[in-house]
Design an enzyme around this catalytic site. Sequence first.
Site, PDB file in Angstrom:
ATOM      1  N   ASN A 210     -20.692  28.389  14.630  1.00 44.79           N
ATOM      2  CA  ASN A 210     -21.388  27.306  15.334  1.00 44.79           C
ATOM      3  C   ASN A 210     -22.073  27.857  16.576  1.00 44.79           C
ATOM      4  OD1 ASN A 210     -19.454  27.182  17.621  1.00 44.79           O
ATOM      5  ND2 ASN A 210     -18.042  26.636  15.962  1.00 44.79           N
ATOM      6  N   ASP A 279     -13.804  23.395  11.890  1.00 51.70           N
ATOM      7  CA  ASP A 279     -12.955  22.370  11.266  1.00 51.70           C
ATOM      8  C   ASP A 279     -12.708  22.702   9.795  1.00 51.70           C
ATOM      9  OD1 ASP A 279     -12.701  20.765  13.532  1.00 51.70           O
ATOM     10  OD2 ASP A 279     -14.703  19.919  13.203  1.00 51.70           O
TER      11      ASP A 279
END
Length: 400
Positions: A210, A279
Amino acid sequence: MTTLKNRRILLGVTGGIAAYKAAELTRLLLQQGATVRVVMTSAATDFVAPLTFQALSGNPVHVELLDPATESAMGHIELARWPELILIAPATADFIAKMRIGLADDLLTTLCLAAEGRIAVAPAMNRAMWDHPATRDNVSVLAARGVVLLGPGSGAQACGETGPGRMLEPAEITAGVSCLLARGRLAARRVLISAGPTREPIDPVRFISNRSSGKMGYALAEAAGRAGAAVTLVSGPTVLPVPAVAEYVPVETAAQMASAILERAPSHDIYIGAAAIADYRPVVTESGKIKKDQEAMSLQLTRTQDVLATLGGSGSRPFLVGFAAETDRLEEHARSKLAAKHLDMIAANWVGGTAGGFDRDENALHVFWADGEHHLPMAPKQRIAEQLIDLIADRYDEKN
Ligand code: CTP
């Protein structure tokens, strides 16, 4: 004003006429919120009775090195470890000389030798003794060792002379001690911080990650360090220089980050989860490079462990501060993460668009806790980090 709230000060009183002023000093330190234990040399007890200090401080006064009564209550080594500051006031020329050579022939000299915290001395002696090369030399050796010198002042002396050597007034010493101990809101606290992104490998050359740069977490590590904390920084891959912290733990995947944090959390007072932990991770990591021999492909992902939620659900947990990066309904999402993960605080920021957040040098945060909130307007991440550390220290103090 209680600038010394709950600070632990061991006041060492040595045998000089200024010993009587140490009683007023005790009163002023207590007035500022400090906890004071008094140790006297036997010469000091010729000037002021131990009972005076016992009544003022509310604690037993220690004089003898191996006194069965006080030794069983708090042994001399325990006593040496107890204070954040040993303050010798008044400090006679004789006592300063003993400190310089490291004598341990009574309780107070032994404590100075065994002490792990800081030591400050407020000299009190005749002008000629202060000016003597032996004393000058002793004082400069002690200063080089990190002993803080408070005074002496100059003025009329008990012997009738005038000049330097007079002990500073109790109010001046109290102000000096406040300055000395005002170094940090998180002094002696252990703070664990996670920062940066994680990388979830797809094959040996590809990963899912990310946009987190680690800048916010690193700024927090530095700000917590400046506030006096011993900082452990667990970091995903970043291009940032490693800050000066007690322990730096580089990790790559969410699983590595989780185990590094969960292993260390029990030995920390505060955990700040600034990392953008993935996640989801690929179910399978291919051992060889995936070839482009198909028109389309899909990756199957599986959930990673939520570190904050795990800590929030565990019994003995540090004070927990989470982050929430949101693109919409910021307060609603942040508050629901605060409750769901059983956090003490959550710092939320907008991401996406021009709102700051990932990979920027500036950020703005909305900080929420069970019964309050605070907005930190857009500012450099260093400044935001300092303000957030202050807010965390406020809430931490309130909870404890
Ligand atoms: N976090 C964590 N472990 C994970 C994922 C997130 O400890 N596996 C922590 C982050 O470090 C952060 C907080 O949870 O402090 C919130 O992260 P965020 O990505 O905003 O929220 P999520 O809980 O992952 O929820 P969602 O992605 O659905 O917004």
